[in-house]
Design a protein around this motif. Structure first.
Motif, PDB file in Angstrom:
ATOM      1  N   ASN A   1       0.628  65.849  51.890  1.00  0.00           N
ATOM      2  CA  ASN A   1       0.376  66.055  53.306  1.00  0.00           C
ATOM      3  C   ASN A   1       1.148  64.974  54.051  1.00  0.00           C
ATOM      4  O   ASN A   1       0.735  63.818  54.101  1.00  0.00           O
ATOM      5  CB  ASN A   1      -1.129  65.964  53.591  1.00  0.00           C
ATOM      6  CG  ASN A   1      -1.455  66.395  54.993  1.00  0.00           C
ATOM      7  OD1 ASN A   1      -0.620  66.368  55.876  1.00  0.00           O
ATOM      8  ND2 ASN A   1      -2.696  66.781  55.199  1.00  0.00           N
TER       9      ASN A   1
ATOM     10  N   LEU B   1      -6.682  65.944  55.531  1.00  0.00           N
ATOM     11  CA  LEU B   1      -6.450  65.183  54.306  1.00  0.00           C
ATOM     12  C   LEU B   1      -7.586  65.506  53.341  1.00  0.00           C
ATOM     13  O   LEU B   1      -8.730  65.128  53.565  1.00  0.00           O
ATOM     14  CB  LEU B   1      -6.385  63.688  54.596  1.00  0.00           C
ATOM     15  CG  LEU B   1      -6.193  62.771  53.389  1.00  0.00           C
ATOM     16  CD1 LEU B   1      -4.957  63.154  52.582  1.00  0.00           C
ATOM     17  CD2 LEU B   1      -6.112  61.320  53.844  1.00  0.00           C
TER      18      LEU B   1
ATOM     19  N   CYS C   1      -0.023  70.210  60.638  1.00  0.00           N
ATOM     20  CA  CYS C   1      -0.624  69.392  59.594  1.00  0.00           C
ATOM     21  C   CYS C   1      -2.028  69.867  59.273  1.00  0.00           C
ATOM     22  O   CYS C   1      -2.777  70.256  60.158  1.00  0.00           O
ATOM     23  CB  CYS C   1      -0.680  67.935  60.044  1.00  0.00           C
ATOM     24  SG  CYS C   1       0.949  67.212  60.251  1.00  0.00           S
TER      25      CYS C   1
ATOM     26  N   PHE D   1      -0.266  62.300  56.589  1.00  0.00           N
ATOM     27  CA  PHE D   1      -1.082  61.177  56.149  1.00  0.00           C
ATOM     28  C   PHE D   1      -0.324  60.271  55.189  1.00  0.00           C
ATOM     29  O   PHE D   1      -0.912  59.723  54.262  1.00  0.00           O
ATOM     30  CB  PHE D   1      -2.378  61.690  55.500  1.00  0.00           C
ATOM     31  CG  PHE D   1      -3.355  62.253  56.485  1.00  0.00           C
ATOM     32  CD1 PHE D   1      -4.217  61.427  57.178  1.00  0.00           C
ATOM     33  CD2 PHE D   1      -3.402  63.614  56.735  1.00  0.00           C
ATOM     34  CE1 PHE D   1      -5.123  61.943  58.095  1.00  0.00           C
ATOM     35  CE2 PHE D   1      -4.299  64.143  57.643  1.00  0.00           C
ATOM     36  CZ  PHE D   1      -5.163  63.298  58.333  1.00  0.00           C
ATOM     37  N   THR D   2       0.968  60.092  55.418  1.00  0.00           N
ATOM     38  CA  THR D   2       1.719  59.172  54.575  1.00  0.00           C
ATOM     39  C   THR D   2       1.153  57.774  54.757  1.00  0.00           C
ATOM     40  O   THR D   2       0.755  57.380  55.843  1.00  0.00           O
ATOM     41  CB  THR D   2       3.220  59.189  54.914  1.00  0.00           C
ATOM     42  OG1 THR D   2       3.376  58.880  56.296  1.00  0.00           O
ATOM     43  CG2 THR D   2       3.847  60.532  54.606  1.00  0.00           C
TER      44      THR D   2
ATOM     45  N   PRO E   1      -5.763  65.273  61.811  1.00  0.00           N
ATOM     46  CA  PRO E   1      -4.416  65.300  61.229  1.00  0.00           C
ATOM     47  C   PRO E   1      -3.309  64.881  62.199  1.00  0.00           C
ATOM     48  O   PRO E   1      -2.252  64.444  61.770  1.00  0.00           O
ATOM     49  CB  PRO E   1      -4.249  66.752  60.794  1.00  0.00           C
ATOM     50  CG  PRO E   1      -5.637  67.194  60.517  1.00  0.00           C
ATOM     51  CD  PRO E   1      -6.467  66.526  61.580  1.00  0.00           C
TER      52      PRO E   1
ATOM     53  N   ASN F   1      -6.479  60.720  46.395  1.00  0.00           N
ATOM     54  CA  ASN F   1      -5.520  61.665  46.967  1.00  0.00           C
ATOM     55  C   ASN F   1      -4.164  61.423  46.356  1.00  0.00           C
ATOM     56  O   ASN F   1      -3.969  60.549  45.566  1.00  0.00           O
ATOM     57  CB  ASN F   1      -5.450  61.560  48.487  1.00  0.00           C
ATOM     58  CG  ASN F   1      -4.953  60.228  48.977  1.00  0.00           C
ATOM     59  OD1 ASN F   1      -5.203  59.197  48.366  1.00  0.00           O
ATOM     60  ND2 ASN F   1      -4.261  60.225  50.095  1.00  0.00           N
TER      61      ASN F   1
ATOM     62  N   ASP G   1     -11.088  63.925  54.607  1.00  0.00           N
ATOM     63  CA  ASP G   1     -11.085  62.828  55.568  1.00  0.00           C
ATOM     64  C   ASP G   1     -11.459  63.365  56.942  1.00  0.00           C
ATOM     65  O   ASP G   1     -11.082  64.479  57.296  1.00  0.00           O
ATOM     66  CB  ASP G   1      -9.679  62.216  55.604  1.00  0.00           C
ATOM     67  CG  ASP G   1      -9.688  60.783  56.055  1.00  0.00           C
ATOM     68  OD1 ASP G   1      -9.960  60.558  57.249  1.00  0.00           O
ATOM     69  OD2 ASP G   1      -9.434  59.896  55.231  1.00  0.00           O
TER      70      ASP G   1
ATOM     71  N   ARG H   1      -3.509  62.379  64.045  1.00  0.00           N
ATOM     72  CA  ARG H   1      -3.624  60.928  63.910  1.00  0.00           C
ATOM     73  C   ARG H   1      -3.537  60.186  65.234  1.00  0.00           C
ATOM     74  O   ARG H   1      -3.322  58.984  65.262  1.00  0.00           O
ATOM     75  CB  ARG H   1      -2.588  60.395  62.916  1.00  0.00           C
ATOM     76  CG  ARG H   1      -2.777  61.045  61.547  1.00  0.00           C
ATOM     77  CD  ARG H   1      -2.177  60.329  60.433  1.00  0.00           C
ATOM     78  NE  ARG H   1      -2.873  59.088  60.139  1.00  0.00           N
ATOM     79  CZ  ARG H   1      -2.395  58.210  59.291  1.00  0.00           C
ATOM     80  NH1 ARG H   1      -1.280  58.434  58.674  1.00  0.00           N
ATOM     81  NH2 ARG H   1      -3.054  57.097  59.057  1.00  0.00           N
TER      82      ARG H   1
ATOM     83  N   TYR I   1      -9.242  65.410  49.462  1.00  0.00           N
ATOM     84  CA  TYR I   1      -9.284  64.504  48.319  1.00  0.00           C
ATOM     85  C   TYR I   1      -9.684  65.269  47.068  1.00  0.00           C
ATOM     86  O   TYR I   1     -10.396  66.266  47.133  1.00  0.00           O
ATOM     87  CB  TYR I   1     -10.300  63.382  48.552  1.00  0.00           C
ATOM     88  CG  TYR I   1      -9.924  62.443  49.669  1.00  0.00           C
ATOM     89  CD1 TYR I   1      -9.022  61.415  49.457  1.00  0.00           C
ATOM     90  CD2 TYR I   1     -10.468  62.591  50.936  1.00  0.00           C
ATOM     91  CE1 TYR I   1      -8.674  60.551  50.480  1.00  0.00           C
ATOM     92  CE2 TYR I   1     -10.122  61.737  51.966  1.00  0.00           C
ATOM     93  CZ  TYR I   1      -9.228  60.715  51.734  1.00  0.00           C
ATOM     94  OH  TYR I   1      -8.877  59.865  52.752  1.00  0.00           O
TER      95      TYR I   1
ATOM     96  N   ARG J   1     -12.300  54.444  55.533  1.00  0.00           N
ATOM     97  CA  ARG J   1     -12.056  55.835  55.909  1.00  0.00           C
ATOM     98  C   ARG J   1     -13.386  56.574  55.936  1.00  0.00           C
ATOM     99  O   ARG J   1     -14.235  56.362  55.078  1.00  0.00           O
ATOM    100  CB  ARG J   1     -11.110  56.506  54.915  1.00  0.00           C
ATOM    101  CG  ARG J   1      -9.879  55.675  54.678  1.00  0.00           C
ATOM    102  CD  ARG J   1      -8.558  56.333  54.743  1.00  0.00           C
ATOM    103  NE  ARG J   1      -8.357  57.459  55.569  1.00  0.00           N
ATOM    104  CZ  ARG J   1      -7.638  57.419  56.695  1.00  0.00           C
ATOM    105  NH1 ARG J   1      -7.156  56.281  57.144  1.00  0.00           N
ATOM    106  NH2 ARG J   1      -7.409  58.517  57.380  1.00  0.00           N
TER     107      ARG J   1
END
Length: 138
Positions: free
Chosen positions: A24, A122, A119, A27-28, A80, A138, A76, A82, A124, A60
């Protein structure tokens, strides 16, 4: 000559291998790999099938659902995009909504954005470790 060819062939095969892990890009830089001890009071809810709860893990906010004895879903609560300081709204599951951008996501479909490109959430991976722990990553 044959040695050179074999080395070149080996190098080609080695460097042409591909990792099929879905990344994804939104979420780098977010990396998580934690083991949660379910004997600790804060994580005991994770031992009960059909429960869900938001946990703070490494700073998080992560929502974890235990569907049954061996199946977990975790995602999360950061938007997305952010750029939103409000956690994703989980009051209408399986739809999850960002109140800042009015975008909806479906965690049952891997957290993808509903109705448009963009996007996804996130998500997991959660693995059961014995009877007393889960690994979330992740």
């Amino acid at each position: 000559m044959i040695k050179k060819f074999a080395v070149l062939l080996f190098a080609f095969v080695l460097f042409s291998c591909e990792d099929n892990t879905q990344i994804n890009d939104c979420f780098t830089g977010v990396n998580l790999n934690e083991v949660l001890n379910t004997r600790l009071p804060g994580y005991q809810t994770l031992t009960i099938n059909g429960t869900s709860k938001t946990y703070s893990i490494n700073g998080r906010s992560i929502f974890i659902i235990r569907n049954n004895a061996s199946n977990f879903i975790a995602f999360d609560l950061e938007c997305p995009d952010r750029s939103c300081n409000t956690p994703l709204d989980i009051s209408n599951l399986p739809t999850v909504t960002c109140s800042c951008h009015n975008k909806s996501y479906n965690y049952l479909e891997g957290g993808r954005l509903i109705g448009e490109e963009g996007c996804g959430m996130l998500m997991y991976t959660v693995n059961l470790i014995g009877n007393d722990a889960i690994q979330i990553r992740n």
